[in-house]
Write a protein that holds these residues in place. Structure first.
Motif, PDB file in Angstrom:
ATOM      1  N   LEU A   1      -1.516   7.975  -2.015  1.00 52.53           N
ATOM      2  CA  LEU A   1      -1.194   7.255  -3.249  1.00 52.53           C
ATOM      3  C   LEU A   1      -1.426   5.758  -3.084  1.00 52.53           C
ATOM      4  O   LEU A   1      -1.863   5.078  -4.012  1.00 52.53           O
ATOM      5  CB  LEU A   1       0.254   7.536  -3.672  1.00 52.53           C
ATOM      6  CG  LEU A   1       0.491   8.914  -4.260  1.00 52.53           C
ATOM      7  CD1 LEU A   1       1.987   9.152  -4.449  1.00 52.53           C
ATOM      8  CD2 LEU A   1      -0.248   9.085  -5.573  1.00 52.53           C
ATOM      9  N   GLU A   2      -1.132   5.240  -1.900  1.00 52.12           N
ATOM     10  CA  GLU A   2      -1.368   3.820  -1.631  1.00 52.12           C
ATOM     11  C   GLU A   2      -2.869   3.514  -1.665  1.00 52.12           C
ATOM     12  O   GLU A   2      -3.281   2.479  -2.161  1.00 52.12           O
ATOM     13  CB  GLU A   2      -0.777   3.438  -0.276  1.00 52.12           C
ATOM     14  CG  GLU A   2      -0.660   1.936  -0.081  1.00 52.12           C
ATOM     15  CD  GLU A   2       0.111   1.599   1.179  1.00 52.12           C
ATOM     16  OE1 GLU A   2      -0.421   0.808   1.968  1.00 52.12           O
ATOM     17  OE2 GLU A   2       1.210   2.145   1.364  1.00 52.12           O
ATOM     18  N   LYS A   3      -3.673   4.439  -1.165  1.00 53.96           N
ATOM     19  CA  LYS A   3      -5.128   4.254  -1.206  1.00 53.96           C
ATOM     20  C   LYS A   3      -5.639   4.286  -2.644  1.00 53.96           C
ATOM     21  O   LYS A   3      -6.562   3.567  -2.998  1.00 53.96           O
ATOM     22  CB  LYS A   3      -5.839   5.347  -0.400  1.00 53.96           C
ATOM     23  CG  LYS A   3      -5.708   5.193   1.092  1.00 53.96           C
ATOM     24  CD  LYS A   3      -6.424   6.337   1.794  1.00 53.96           C
ATOM     25  CE  LYS A   3      -6.164   6.342   3.284  1.00 53.96           C
ATOM     26  NZ  LYS A   3      -6.784   7.496   3.955  1.00 53.96           N
ATOM     27  N   ILE A   4      -5.034   5.161  -3.442  1.00 54.17           N
ATOM     28  CA  ILE A   4      -5.445   5.287  -4.845  1.00 54.17           C
ATOM     29  C   ILE A   4      -5.091   4.023  -5.627  1.00 54.17           C
ATOM     30  O   ILE A   4      -5.824   3.596  -6.498  1.00 54.17           O
ATOM     31  CB  ILE A   4      -4.784   6.524  -5.493  1.00 54.17           C
ATOM     32  CG1 ILE A   4      -5.351   7.800  -4.884  1.00 54.17           C
ATOM     33  CG2 ILE A   4      -4.980   6.532  -6.992  1.00 54.17           C
ATOM     34  CD1 ILE A   4      -4.603   9.052  -5.286  1.00 54.17           C
ATOM     35  N   GLN A   5      -3.937   3.447  -5.292  1.00 53.29           N
ATOM     36  CA  GLN A   5      -3.500   2.228  -5.971  1.00 53.29           C
ATOM     37  C   GLN A   5      -4.595   1.177  -5.823  1.00 53.29           C
ATOM     38  O   GLN A   5      -5.073   0.913  -4.743  1.00 53.29           O
ATOM     39  CB  GLN A   5      -2.197   1.708  -5.332  1.00 53.29           C
ATOM     40  CG  GLN A   5      -1.582   0.532  -6.011  1.00 53.29           C
ATOM     41  CD  GLN A   5      -0.950   0.892  -7.338  1.00 53.29           C
ATOM     42  OE1 GLN A   5      -0.609   2.031  -7.570  1.00 53.29           O
ATOM     43  NE2 GLN A   5      -0.815  -0.076  -8.200  1.00 53.29           N
ATOM     44  N   SER A   6      -5.003   0.594  -6.926  1.00 54.03           N
ATOM     45  CA  SER A   6      -6.090  -0.375  -6.840  1.00 54.03           C
ATOM     46  C   SER A   6      -5.840  -1.539  -7.783  1.00 54.03           C
ATOM     47  O   SER A   6      -4.910  -1.531  -8.585  1.00 54.03           O
ATOM     48  CB  SER A   6      -7.420   0.295  -7.173  1.00 54.03           C
ATOM     49  OG  SER A   6      -7.527   0.515  -8.561  1.00 54.03           O
TER      50      SER A   6
END
Length: 174
Positions: free
Chosen positions: A61-66
């Motif tokens: 989810l942190e990677k998806i956060q942009s």
């Protein structure tokens, strides 16, 4: 304590869960031998409490956060800029252009001929007042500026006495 690696099926479950947060569906996709929804639901619930699975989900989810996803601060700043009419928008306006030239008529006399054309043009304008008002309304709701303060002062004993006397009973004063 070293972090344990996820099994291929746990990772598949987590990846499926990220696509569609329906844990039962994600579990059945990762563990196709499980046919009953009740079994898949219970097992998925257990997997979602697994520390390693939770960490993996959080990492993904942190990677998806942009930067493409607006956070609350950005939304509030945007609404404020629209309300202050700092935000610009482009509108198409039609401009009439005239071109004049002298051309000879059938007698050879020079006559003025005017050709009128309409040309679309993009013009930058401040945010419309309706948009500014809507932004102000949304900000006002966020900050609870539109709550009504009602001063309710009721003489309860008098109303209670009136109600008792209407029912044929005696009031509180007696």
């Amino acid at each position: 304590m070293a972090k344990e690696e996820l099994t291929d099926k746990q990772k598949r479950f987590a990846d499926e869960y990220l696509i569609d947060p329906n844990a039962t569906r994600a579990y059945k996709a990762a563990y196709p031998n499980v046919k009953k929804d009740e079994t898949a639901k219970a097992a998925a619930s257990r997997l979602l409490t697994n520390v390693n699975v939770k960490e993996y989900l959080d990492e993904q989810l942190e990677k998806i956060q942009s930067d493409k996803i607006a956070d609350a601060t950005e939304v509030m700043e945007y609404l404020t800029s629209v309300m202050r009419r700092e935000h610009k928008e482009n509108v198409v306006v039609t401009i009439k252009e005239e071109q004049s030239k002298y051309v000879p008529d059938e007698n050879g006399t020079m006559r003025k001929q005017t050709i009128k054309t309409e040309v679309p043009k993009l013009v930058e304008i401040p945010a419309r007042l309706a948009d500014a008002n809507k932004a102000a309304e949304l900000l006002g709701k966020r900050y609870r500026l539109f709550t009504d303060n009602l001063d309710i002062n009721v003489e309860t004993s008098q109303k209670f006495d009136d109600m008792i006397s209407q029912l044929g009973g005696e009031g509180l004063d007696e």
